[in-house]
Motif scaffolding. Structure first.
Motif, PDB file in Angstrom:
ATOM      1  N   HIS A  86      42.315  -8.495  -0.141  1.00  0.00           N
ATOM      2  CA  HIS A  86      41.398  -7.992   0.880  1.00  0.00           C
ATOM      3  C   HIS A  86      42.151  -7.515   2.109  1.00  0.00           C
ATOM      4  O   HIS A  86      41.824  -6.460   2.691  1.00  0.00           O
ATOM      5  CB  HIS A  86      40.393  -9.097   1.251  1.00  0.00           C
ATOM      6  CG  HIS A  86      39.445  -8.691   2.342  1.00  0.00           C
ATOM      7  ND1 HIS A  86      38.414  -7.781   2.135  1.00  0.00           N
ATOM      8  CD2 HIS A  86      39.378  -9.045   3.671  1.00  0.00           C
ATOM      9  CE1 HIS A  86      37.758  -7.596   3.264  1.00  0.00           C
ATOM     10  NE2 HIS A  86      38.319  -8.353   4.212  1.00  0.00           N
TER      11      HIS A  86
ATOM     12  N   GLY B 238      43.689  -4.222   1.497  1.00  0.00           N
ATOM     13  CA  GLY B 238      42.734  -3.160   1.193  1.00  0.00           C
ATOM     14  C   GLY B 238      42.675  -2.778  -0.268  1.00  0.00           C
ATOM     15  O   GLY B 238      42.124  -1.725  -0.622  1.00  0.00           O
TER      16      GLY B 238
ATOM     17  N   ASP C  42      41.010  -4.257  -2.597  1.00  0.00           N
ATOM     18  CA  ASP C  42      39.719  -4.555  -3.214  1.00  0.00           C
ATOM     19  C   ASP C  42      38.679  -3.488  -2.893  1.00  0.00           C
ATOM     20  O   ASP C  42      37.540  -3.573  -3.337  1.00  0.00           O
ATOM     21  CB  ASP C  42      39.224  -5.926  -2.762  1.00  0.00           C
ATOM     22  CG  ASP C  42      39.091  -6.026  -1.245  1.00  0.00           C
ATOM     23  OD1 ASP C  42      39.606  -5.133  -0.541  1.00  0.00           O
ATOM     24  OD2 ASP C  42      38.478  -7.001  -0.762  1.00  0.00           O
ATOM     25  N   ARG C  43      39.060  -2.469  -2.138  1.00  0.00           N
ATOM     26  CA  ARG C  43      38.121  -1.407  -1.810  1.00  0.00           C
ATOM     27  C   ARG C  43      38.020  -0.400  -2.956  1.00  0.00           C
ATOM     28  O   ARG C  43      38.952  -0.277  -3.765  1.00  0.00           O
ATOM     29  CB  ARG C  43      38.574  -0.690  -0.539  1.00  0.00           C
ATOM     30  CG  ARG C  43      38.512  -1.556   0.716  1.00  0.00           C
ATOM     31  CD  ARG C  43      38.899  -0.749   1.950  1.00  0.00           C
ATOM     32  NE  ARG C  43      40.293  -0.326   1.895  1.00  0.00           N
ATOM     33  CZ  ARG C  43      40.832   0.521   2.764  1.00  0.00           C
ATOM     34  NH1 ARG C  43      40.088   1.057   3.731  1.00  0.00           N
ATOM     35  NH2 ARG C  43      42.107   0.846   2.657  1.00  0.00           N
TER      36      ARG C  43
ATOM     37  N   GLU D  41      37.499   5.180  -1.410  1.00  0.00           N
ATOM     38  CA  GLU D  41      37.710   4.732  -0.032  1.00  0.00           C
ATOM     39  C   GLU D  41      39.204   4.560   0.258  1.00  0.00           C
ATOM     40  O   GLU D  41      39.671   4.903   1.353  1.00  0.00           O
ATOM     41  CB  GLU D  41      36.975   3.411   0.195  1.00  0.00           C
ATOM     42  CG  GLU D  41      36.976   2.956   1.643  1.00  0.00           C
ATOM     43  CD  GLU D  41      36.162   1.691   1.837  1.00  0.00           C
ATOM     44  OE1 GLU D  41      36.444   0.953   2.804  1.00  0.00           O
ATOM     45  OE2 GLU D  41      35.252   1.444   1.016  1.00  0.00           O
ATOM     46  N   GLN D  42      39.943   4.036  -0.726  1.00  0.00           N
ATOM     47  CA  GLN D  42      41.389   3.895  -0.547  1.00  0.00           C
ATOM     48  C   GLN D  42      42.054   5.262  -0.381  1.00  0.00           C
ATOM     49  O   GLN D  42      42.938   5.441   0.464  1.00  0.00           O
ATOM     50  CB  GLN D  42      41.999   3.166  -1.748  1.00  0.00           C
ATOM     51  CG  GLN D  42      41.620   1.710  -1.870  1.00  0.00           C
ATOM     52  CD  GLN D  42      42.363   1.023  -3.011  1.00  0.00           C
ATOM     53  OE1 GLN D  42      43.570   1.179  -3.160  1.00  0.00           O
ATOM     54  NE2 GLN D  42      41.636   0.278  -3.821  1.00  0.00           N
TER      55      GLN D  42
END
Length: 335
Positions: free
Chosen positions: A74, A77, A79-80, A84-85
């Motif tokens: 998390h 980043g 887990d996005r 979105e990444q």
């Protein structure tokens, strides 16, 4: 001057209403550069998703609990959603931000900036060496074997350049270390403590590219030597230096640069690989470490920077082609 560049047709006008040939040429190249850079951004992002393993697990260690790994994912980043990444990655690039290293938390731009000069030093020296050796060597062999003469020389040149040109840089580097550093003891095997430490890595990078480019120059020279204007020049009994340097060289550079640009761009990748063999403090050793630790931002940033440099090198070659042969400004190859 006797040669195609002197008697060939003038460059046709660029298509469009009064568009100058150079303007159309630059617009096409800039559009191609924009597409290449956009594709490079997408590829460097997706490439990281294909690397097996979990960077959060590698960073947390084998003793970390599942909750600790998820917390780290998390924070990084990971887990996005991928969209979105990617948006975050592309937005950062637009602002000059290559991200932070997962492993050391350093800005990737700082990591690359501290090591890129060492890689650039090897690459630039290798490129200069390739050009200084390949062009005269290829021309000399073509001249010596013109008309089927000296068949043994031609066969030896083809065999040696084919063998060395097909040898991976890291294999050649290992052989050079074995001979000159371990067996003869005349050159350092690794490090960057002295100027002599440059010799073996530069040779390992430059020799395969030199052989590939020399074969291209030999083929292009052989074709030029059979042209009518070269027969006319030989009939006037011009001095060899003037004959070949003034009349042959300018007319073989177009085809040589077209193929040679790809060879020189690929040389950048060979530089990164060779650095690991010689423990050179450039991008190569850092990238290997990043791959082992699954440090995505460092890998992405390094590949992106090298890709941009290779793209700019190809664009520079295109500009040189436009200067040497204006007929290429219209997007057509010279006859």
């Amino acid at each position: 001057m006797i040669g195609e560049t002197a008697v060939g047709p003038k460059a046709p006008a660029a298509r469009g209403r009064g568009l100058h040939p150079w303007a159309g040429f630059l617009l096409r190249r800039l559009a191609g550069l924009a597409v290449a850079l956009a594709a490079l951004v997408v590829v460097t992002f997706l490439m990281m998703q294909l690397i097996p393993g979990d960077p959060a697990r590698a960073l947390a260690g084998d003793t970390a609990t599942g909750a600790q790994v998820e917390q780290l994912r998390h924070e990084l980043g990971l887990d996005r959603p991928l969209t979105e990444q990617f948006t975050s990655y592309a937005t950062g690039l637009l602002h000059g931000d290559l991200g932070q290293s997962f492993q050391t938390r350093e800005p990737v731009a700082q990591v690359i900036g501290s090591r890129l000069p060492f890689t650039a030093e090897l690459a630039l020296l290798a490129i200069v060496l390739v050009l200084l050796l390949a062009v005269p060597l290829g021309m000399a062999v073509a001249i010596a074997t013109r008309g089927g003469r000296r068949g043994r020389l031609d066969a030896a040149f083809t065999f040696v350049t084919g063998l060395v040109g097909a040898t991976p840089e890291y294999v050649l580097g290992t052989l050079l270390v074995l001979v000159f550093a371990i067996t003869l003891g005349v050159l350092p095997a690794a490090g960057a403590a002295s100027v002599t430490a440059l010799i073996l890595p530069v040779a390992a990078i430059a020799l395969p590219a030199t052989c590939v480019l020399a074969r291209i120059v030999r083929r292009e020279t052989a074709g030029v030597l059979e042209q009518d204007y070269m027969r006319t020049a030989r009939g006037r009994r011009l001095p060899p230096l003037r004959l070949y340097a003034r009349h042959a060289l300018p007319n073989l550079l177009t085809g040589t640069l077209t193929m040679g640009g790809l060879t020189l761009a690929g040389l950048l990748g060979g530089t990164v690989i060779v650095e690991s063999v010689f423990n050179w403090p450039g991008l190569g050793s850092r990238v290997v470490q990043a791959i082992l630790n699954r440090d995505y931002p460092v890998i992405q940033g390094t590949v992106l920077v090298l890709g941009v440099l290779a793209t700019l090198l190809n664009m520079l070659v295109d500009l040189l082609l436009g200067l040497l042969d204006p007929r290429t400004l219209n997007g057509r190859n010279a006859p």
